[in-house]
Structure formats: structure tokens, C-alpha cells
Design a protein around this motif. Structure first.
Motif: not given
Length: 282
Positions: A76-94
Motif C-alpha cells: 500500500t502507499q503507507v507500506e511503500r513509504e515505510h519501505l523507503f524510510l527503512l532503505a533510504q531514511q527518506r520518504p519516496p518522491q511524490v
């Protein structure tokens, strides 16, 4: 980056997928979910490297790979955001997406604000929801075709809206700067280009303001308005993000003083009476 947390998260999401949803028989499987090689194949990455990633030794994936993994794991969108935060310490590009209708719950929030005009706008400033107070005091959005319900269209193309604004040029200049910042943040500049081109041709004032390239945060502020029935009055406005809906923003106008509230109530009462007269004559 905590590679162990990232690996655990990927493993957990993989284990919660149903093989049947992907046309894969769930029989002869020792553990639930998809196999590592199946996820790797869906994400178009090496099965060996994906295995290392789950084991916490695959390095830092690029944004492109993370997006493919998110799609492969149906996050989901929130799960995708969490994945980016774990991998790159930042949310995905909008990633700008066309707006869906507001939820009934959000509409009820608007309707509960009896004496505060409130509306919901998209990242491209299309107005998609409003309350009765907004219809009575700002403009009756139900009488405007859906394709024309845009904040900038109203500011630069609707004479009634302009007439009710005490500081039109100041407010319009600020709005254009905030609009530029918001659509850029949403990755929607290409989407709004036809609107910008149209407004530049329609309004020399918009064209001049747009060419200044100013940017602003909408945030909070004060709006001075006028109406033939009550004279001038003041609103304080505040903007709010809608949780889980990055495509939406909530804008609320609150009367600045008891006197302004009285004028607001008088305008709403007058508008209601007009509606009753119209309905009674049918």
C-alpha cells in the motif's frame, strides 16, 4: 540504514502474500507466502541479490528498485513509504495521482463546521468538497461546472469572487506562489501546464505574477473579505493535510472576532433564506 530491519520487513511482506492471487498453486509449500525467487522475478531483480537483501547484506537499493519491490509485494502507499524510510531514511518522491472523491467521513467533518467556510482542494487546487458556509460566503460551488472549480480559475476568472476580496492583488499573488510550490512538490507541474497556459492567455495579471517565479507555503494567514449586506469582515485561515490522502488539503476559514462571526452568521442565514425561497417557488 538498518539492513536487518529492511530484510525483516521484506520477508514479512512476502510471507503475507497469497500465491493463489498470482496464479501459483499454494500446495507443496513449507511456508506461507511467495518464495524469494518469485518476488525477485516479479521485481525483475536477481534472486541471489534479493536473498541477500532479506538477509541484511544486499546493500542500499535504488529508488527504482524499491518501487519495483513495492509493486512486486503489492504494498500500500503507507507500506511503500515505510519501505523507503527503512532503505533510504527518506520518504519516496511524490507521485502525483488524479484525485478520488472525498470520503463520507471527511464530508461530515466539513458539514460540522457550521459557521466556518471549509473546502477540500487537490494538489492542483481543484475544489472537490465544501460545506454550506463555503457556499454561502465564498461562492456556490454547486453552480460551477466541475471542470471550472479551481482556485486559480476563480481568482482570475470569476468577477464575483474578485469583488468580494478586499486585497485581491495581494491575495492572488500569494496564491500563485503557493500554487507553484505545491504542484512542484506533488510532481504535478506537467499536469497543470494546460491550466497555466490558459490563465496566462486569459489574464495579463496572472501571466505577470506567474513570471515572477515566487514560491510560498500556504499555511496560515488572514483573509479580508467584503459583502454588500454586512460590509467588510476578516477570516483567519488554516490549511491541513488529510492523513492518508497526500492528494488532498483541507482549508478552513474561521471568523477572526465575535463581530466577524456575527456577520458570518448573518450571511449564512440570508443564504439559507434565499435557498428556501427558491425551493418554495418550484
Amino acid at each position: 540504514m538498518d539492513t536487518k530491519l529492511l530484510g525483516n520487513y521484506l520477508k514479512d511482506r512476502r510471507g503475507k502474500l497469497n500465491p493463489s492471487d498470482f496464479g501459483i498453486s499454494p500446495l507443496r509449500r513449507r511456508t506461507p507466502g511467495l518464495r524469494r525467487e518469485e518476488v525477485a522475478n516479479r521485481a525483475n531483480v536477481s534472486a541471489t541479490w534479493y536473498t541477500w537483501l532479506e538477509q541484511g547484506r544486499g546493500g542500499s537499493p535504488s529508488a527504482e528498485v524499491l518501487n519495483r519491490l513495492a509493486e512486486a509485494l503489492e504494498l500500500t502507499q503507507v507500506e511503500r513509504e515505510h519501505l523507503f524510510l527503512l532503505a533510504q531514511q527518506r520518504p519516496p518522491q511524490v507521485q502525483y495521482q488524479a484525485c478520488e472523491p472525498v470520503s463520507p467521513q471527511l464530508q461530515r467533518v466539513l458539514d460540522s463546521l457550521e459557521h466556518s467556510p471549509a473546502l477540500v482542494k487537490t494538489a492542483t487546487w481543484d475544489i472537490v468538497a465544501w460545506n454550506e458556509a463555503a457556499r454561502a460566503i465564498l461562492t456556490d460551488y454547486t453552480k460551477i461546472p466541475a471542470g471550472q472549480r479551481n482556485v486559480l480559475r476563480l481568482l482570475f476568472g470569476n468577477t464575483e469572487v474578485r469583488r468580494h476580496m478586499v486585497n485581491w492583488l495581494q491575495d492572488a499573488t500569494f496564491a500563485v506562489a503557493a500554487f507553484r510550490a505545491e504542484v512542484m512538490r506533488a510532481g504535478a507541474m506537467e499536469t497543470v501546464q494546460p491550466l497555466v497556459t490558459e490563465l496566462c492567455e486569459l489574464s495579463p495579471e496572472f501571466n505577470a505574477i506567474w513570471q515572477d517565479y515566487d514560491v510560498q507555503h500556504y499555511g496560515e494567514g488572514v483573509k479580508h473579505a467584503r459583502h454588500p449586506l454586512v460590509g467588510e469582515f476578516i477570516f483567519e485561515y488554516s490549511t491541513f493535510a488529510v492523513e492518508g490522502r497526500t492528494d488532498l488539503g483541507l482549508l478552513i476559514y474561521t471568523p477572526s472576532s465575535p463581530a466577524d462571526r456575527q456577520k458570518t452568521e448573518a450571511l449564512i442565514s440570508h443564504w439559507r433564506q434565499q435557498q428556501a425561497d427558491v425551493n418554495g417557488s418550484r
